[in-house]
Each structure stands twice: as structure tokens, then as C-alpha cells.
Write an enzyme that holds these catalytic residues in place. Structure first.
Site, short mmCIF file in Angstrom:
data_model
loop_
_atom_site.label_atom_id
_atom_site.label_comp_id
_atom_site.label_asym_id
_atom_site.label_seq_id
_atom_site.Cartn_x
_atom_site.Cartn_y
_atom_site.Cartn_z
N HIS A 270 6.16 82.25 -3.16
CA HIS A 270 5.05 83.12 -2.75
C HIS A 270 5.50 84.51 -2.36
O HIS A 270 4.67 85.39 -2.09
CB HIS A 270 4.33 82.44 -1.58
CG HIS A 270 2.93 82.89 -1.40
ND1 HIS A 270 2.50 83.52 -0.25
CD2 HIS A 270 1.87 82.81 -2.21
CE1 HIS A 270 1.21 83.80 -0.38
NE2 HIS A 270 0.81 83.38 -1.54
N HIS A 498 -6.59 90.44 0.93
CA HIS A 498 -5.51 89.59 0.45
C HIS A 498 -4.24 89.92 1.22
O HIS A 498 -3.23 89.24 1.08
CB HIS A 498 -5.31 89.82 -1.05
CG HIS A 498 -4.44 88.79 -1.70
ND1 HIS A 498 -3.12 89.00 -1.99
CD2 HIS A 498 -4.71 87.52 -2.09
CE1 HIS A 498 -2.60 87.92 -2.56
NE2 HIS A 498 -3.54 87.01 -2.63
N LYS A 500 -1.82 90.08 4.55
CA LYS A 500 -1.57 89.14 5.64
C LYS A 500 -0.82 89.89 6.73
O LYS A 500 0.27 90.44 6.49
CB LYS A 500 -0.72 87.95 5.18
CG LYS A 500 -1.35 87.15 4.01
CD LYS A 500 -0.74 87.56 2.72
CE LYS A 500 -1.06 86.65 1.57
NZ LYS A 500 -2.31 86.91 0.88
#
Length: 612
Positions: A270, A498, A500
């Protein structure tokens, strides 16, 4: 007809619990694609409205519009809701098929495991899918976006004007450009074309770490003079998904691949990072965007861009070029964790450059089970160690809330003490060597159904906000923490996040004790979880972020910049990307939750939806 009658009462989800579902023997990977449909419903008592759409990590050419309800939503999107739209962009549409991607479930933390479990254990027996030849024919006819062929707006030429970061910029933290906003809200923001611009350096070679890729689109983001420079792709795809990724790159011989090792179930690669090697030096960019067009279009993303690191003089010591934050050491350690021969030359290149100007700390996750001192190398225990060593106690710190903001949510247990209010809160509330273990307020920012409905993308924006109804129903206690996404000060309230971010903020929301931007969502897979009576930590995924602490900037706390983002070069305030104080959910608000149920047949247009 009201919007409710068009769409039903929408809740959403994406992937199942990574910890409670173990893959049965003989399962295939996440790329074993199954036919599915999405059911958007109100709380469990309401009647669902079933939608179909196409999945995130299938090839770009296979993204599509789904069922009748989705086509209705698509029709409404032909003139989507706009907020202070630039006149040059208003109503301007592409007449040809866009080469970008569309709707993408880009960040499911339980990716592989949840799909494996659902594909094998929960699916009813059914007839086999249509022959591959017919499937490929259907995919070639699908539009690249669930919005339809004419969704994407042509950005004006000045939208892509490269913007060199200010040399006196304190924090080197940037938001992405968002199509459809007034120029004032994109001033100083960066698009991927800006990051790869020759204004930043004469590119020789690059590495792209990410989760989702559209190779053809990515290549076109490089300026023509750099478009054939070698690119190494670091990915986590396996089996069929890997084959499709390699197939995407066949027209581009300068693109090579390195598969990250994912040895623990339900883990994902990720991390989102660029390593850029120039004739003039070297640069690192750590960001939150996938390498697909949808992520750079109308979503809110963030990034940290390093200074241009110069080459060290010949014969320099191995320890030369280190920063006070030991960024060079930690970056080399992270790259070494891949155990990949393809990265060896990059490790050597980094050793040959001077990274001493870096003022942020690296916070990474890599898959594994760690004991002893290694427990503090990765995940949230790494963050805890940095906060313990490099922040200071604050009077009245029990009133300094923690704010977490993310785009995906994993399984955290039947009650808050299992992980969130236990080990993770202990990490987020660490301030120096204080003996206090306070329980300050925790605000979790996550969009509501209404936020997504009114977004620039409309309901399809929810495709990048995965939170499964299977998980949500097991942790209803979590929803009392939720606050809505609001970003009026940066013009991005309707550009779904989107990005974080995690931070510790003063009670009056004017000061920061620390700030973190990362790829890590709210999940144990991303941050790690303690095991064996706290003697071991287990991390499933690769993640990467940078931590800002005031001591690295010769400050006691960071003042928060109250002017619209981006800040002017003269301010010392940190540009928090959303509004403070957080906006509470009202009684009628519902979080955005995916409810995935499986279907045997594609819809009448040949479209299927595959969870990612």
C-alpha cells in the site's frame, strides 16, 4: 422524483475483516475475480437499492457503468454538482474516450484475504462464467469510468503549469490539484505532471511504489523528454492481477517490475512513494495517490516532497549525508526490507547523496512478526517511539484531542478496547516522556453518505472509501467517534478525501503537537497489532508516511495556518488540509459503508463488479 427515490438510502462497504477471516486452503489470490454487485442500503431495516459497477483493480479498460440505478446516477453526473467552478472548465467535456481510469476501490486494507474468503467460502455454487473470448470482447467495449465516456472534463492548459515548490517553504507539504475548483484553491497545489516536470530536475530514472497502476496513463504524465526514461514499478499484485499488470506494460519496454513479498494473509503493498534520480541529484516524494487518473482528478490527496538532495563528494564516509531525523538510515532500512535485488542499485544511489536537509521522520510498516527491539521499527509502535523521544509533555494534554482521518476502515474488534482505545490510542496520545496516560477526545474523520452524494464525483466517489458492512455491523461502537469531512478553507469539502492524516491538536484548535501524513488507513493490517501478551507485534501491509514534530523545526508546537490552503511562504503555520474544529455527525447522518453481495450474471450491459 427525489434523490432518495433514485438512489435509495445509501450506505457502503468494501472488504471483509482481515483478522477474523482466514483463507481456506486451495484459494486463489485477490486477482481471482468473481461476479458481484453492490447493494446500497440504509441501516439494516431499510430496503436496499442494488447497484452494479466495475472494480478497482481490474484493467483500466474494463471500468464501467453498472445497473439501472447506477445509470441513473451517471445521467445525473453529466452535469455534476460544482462548487466555484472555473469558467474555463464549466460544462467542457471530452468527446472521445478518456484514457484515464474511473472509479476505483483503491485502498482496501483487507484486499487479498477478504476477496479470497468471499470468493471461496461465501459464494453459492453457480454456473461458470462466460468463455474468456466473450469476456474480453465485453471489456473492450466498456467505458473507462463508471460516470460514462464523457465524464472527465478537459483541464485548461494552465491547470498543468508546473509549480516549483517555494524554496523557503517550511513544511514541504502539498495538496493535489482538483479539477473544477477555482484557481485560488489550486494555487500551490501539485499535479503528478508537476511532480515529474523538468522544472524539478533532469530525470534519469525513477521508481514508483504504489497499490493501483494504470501504466499507459502513468507514462503519459511524464513530460515528452522523460517519457522513455527507465521506470521500476514496485507492486503487490499476484497471479492474474500480476499478469494483467505486466500486460499493461507491454507497449513500454522501459517499464520494469518488482513484486513486493506479501507473506502474511490479507496484507497489501500500500506504500505510495516516488524515488526520482536526476542529473542534478535525488528526490523522494511520499504521497497518498494511486497511479490512476481518478486519484488525481477530483479527490483530496496529500504529499511530502523532499528537497533536491545533492550528490556527496567522492570518498565520503558511509554515514555522511544523514539528517537530524535519521531519514537516510530509515529510508535505506525500509528499502532493504523488500529483500529485492531490483532495489540494490537504488540503495547504493541513496547512500551516495546528501539527505541532511530532511526535517521529517519516516514512519513505515512492512509485513512480519517482530519481537524485542524490532517491535519498534515498524507500524504504530514506531510512531509511539518517535513521539516518546521527540515530543514534549504539554500542560493540560488530556484536553488535546487526537484527530485521525483516512479513507478505509478495517476490523478492530467487538469493542473499542480490543485495539483502537487500547494499544493504538496509547500510541496516538504519547507525548514525550510523560508518565500520564490520558484519554483525550478522539475524532475520526470519515465521509457520510450525504458528503459523498454531494461530492464533485457524486456517488462513485465512494468507490475509494471502502468500509464493509460486514465489518461495520460488528463494530457499531466506532461510529460514535465519526466526524464529517469538511475542507472549506482549502476548497475541498466536495473533493472526497483519499488523503490519510493523524494529528494531536490543542483544545482551541490553534496548535499542533505533531502531524503525520501517511498511506496507512485505520486498520490493524496497516498499523500492526500486539500478540502473545504484548511480546510480539504483527504487521500485514507495506505502508509509508512522514511525521512532523515541532522539535525538528525548532518549535514547541506548530501554529495552525488559518488562511486558505496553500499558505503563503511568509507564514509559519502548518496547513492542516481540513477544517477545524471537526464537524460532528448529525442524528440523520450515516457513514459511507459498502454492502457487497454476489451475483451470478453480469447486468444487461455485460458489466460486472469485482471487489478489491
Amino acid at each position: 422524483m427525489s434523490l432518495d427515490s433514485h438512489h435509495g438510502k445509501w450506505t457502503i462497504s468494501s472488504s471483509d475483516d482481515e483478522d477474523e477471516l482466514l483463507p481456506p486452503s486451495g484459494t486463489t489470490g485477490a486477482s481471482s475475480r468473481q461476479t458481484a454487485e453492490i447493494s446500497h442500503s440504509s441501516p439494516p431495516s431499510a430496503s436496499p437499492v442494488t447497484l452494479k459497477a466495475e472494480a478497482a483493480r481490474t484493467p483500466v479498460s474494463s471500468r464501467s457503468v453498472g445497473s439501472e440505478a447506477r445509470r441513473t446516477a451517471t445521467k445525473n453526473q453529466i452535469n455534476p454538482v460544482r462548487y466555484k467552478t472555473s469558467p474555463s472548465l464549466a460544462g467542457k467535456r471530452k468527446n472521445e474516450v478518456s484514457e484515464g481510469t474511473g472509479w476505483a476501490l483503491s485502498d482496501s486494507d483487507e484486499d487479498d484475504g477478504a476477496v479470497k474468503q468471499n470468493n471461496q467460502a461465501n459464494l453459492p455454487k453457480r454456473a461458470p462464467l462466460k468463455p474468456e473470448t466473450k469476456k474480453l470482447k465485453a471489456e473492450s467495449e466498456r467505458p473507462p469510468s463508471p460516470h460514462g465516456r464523457q465524464y472527465y472534463i478537459d483541464e485548461s492548459e494552465d491547470f498543468f503549469e508546473s509549480c516549483t515548490p517555494r524554496l523557503d517553504d517550511t513544511y514541504r507539504f502539498y495538496l493535489n490539484k482538483v479539477t473544477g475548483l477555482d484557481r485560488e484553491y489550486n494555487s500551490g497545489a501539485l499535479h503528478i505532471r508537476d511532480l515529474l516536470s523538468p522544472l524539478f530536475g533532469t530525470l534519469k530514472e525513477s521508481v514508483q511504489f504504489n497499490y493501483c497502476f494504470d501504466i499507459a496513463w502513468m507514462v503519459k504524465q511524464f513530460p515528452p523528454e522523460f517519457r522513455d526514461r527507465p521506470v521500476l514499478i514496485i507492486h503487490g499484485d499476484k497471479r492474474e492481477a500480476k499478469a494483467r499488470l505486466l500486460q499493461q506494460a507491454q507497449p513500454f519496454p522501459h517499464v520494469r517490475f518488482c513484486q513486493a513479498k506479501l507473506d502474511i494473509a490479507f496484507g497489501t503493498h500500500h506504500t505510495k512513494m516516488m524515488l526520482l534520480w536526476y542529473e542534478e541529484g535525488f528526490r523522494v516524494i511520499i504521497l497518498t495517490s494511486n497511479l490512476i487518473r481518478a486519484d488525481w482528478y477530483q479527490k483530496t490527496q496529500g504529499m511530502w516532497m523532499s528537497p533536491l538532495f545533492p550528490r556527496l563528494p567522492e570518498g565520503s564516509r558511509p554515514s555522511a549525508g544523514e539528517s537530524p531525523t535519521f531519514f537516510k538510515r530509515d529510508l535505506l532500512e525500509y528499502l532493504a526490507s523488500y529483500r529485492a535485488p531490483e532495489l540494490e542499485e537504488w540503495i547504493q544511489r541513496i547512500k551516495e547523496h546528501d539527505l541532511s536537509e530532511t526535517r521529517v521522520y519516516l514512519v513505515a510498516s512492512t509485513p512480519g512478526r517482530y519481537v524485542g527491539p524490532d517491535m519498534e521499527r515498524w507500524g504504530h509502535l514506531r510512531l509511539r517511539k518517535l513521539l516518546h523521544e521527540h515530543t514534549n509533555p504539554i500542560p493540560g494534554e488530556e484536553r488535546w484531542p487526537v484527530i485521525g482521518q483516512f479513507s478505509s476502515i478495517g476490523s478492530m474488534g467487538a469493542d473499542k478496547t480490543k485495539w483502537l482505545a487500547g494499544e493504538f490510542q496509547r500510541t496516538l496520545t504519547t507525548l514525550g516522556k510523560s508518565s500520564l496516560h490520558p484519554s483525550p477526545p478522539i475524532h475520526l474523520l470519515y465521509p457520510s453518505v450525504e458528503d459523498v452524494r454531494l461530492s464533485l464525483e457524486g456517488f462513485p466517489a465512494g468507490g475509494s472509501l471502502p468500509y464493509s458492512i460486514q465489518t461495520a455491523q460488528k463494530q457499531l461502537w466506532l461510529h460514535s467517534y465519526f466526524h464529517r469531512w469538511k475542507a472549506d478553507r482549502s476548497g475541498r469539502s466536495h473533493a472526497m478525501p483519499h488523503i490519510k492524516t493523524y494529528m494531536r491538536v490543542s483544545p482551541d484548535f490553534t496548535q499542533l503537537a505533531w502531524f503525520l501524513i501517511t498511506s496507512a488507513n485505520l486498520s490493524k493490517a496497516a498499523w500492526g497489532a500486539l500478540e502473545k501478551n504484548n511480546s510480539q507485534v504483527m504487521v500485514r501491509s507495506y505502508e509509508l508516511g512522514v511525521l512532523y514534530v515541532p522539535s525538528a523545526f525548532d518549535m514547541k508546537t506548530f501554529p495552525i495556518d488559518e488562511t486558505p490552503f496553500p499558505v503563503s511562504s511568509s507564514t509559519s503555520g502548518f496547513p492542516v488540509p481540513f477544517d477545524l474544529p471537526p464537524t460532528s455527525y448529525s442524528p440523520k447522518d450515516q457513514p459511507w459503508i459498502w454492502n457487497i453481495s454476489y451475483s451470478q450474471e453480469p447486468d444487461t450491459h455485460g458489466n460486472i463488479w469485482v471487489p478489491s
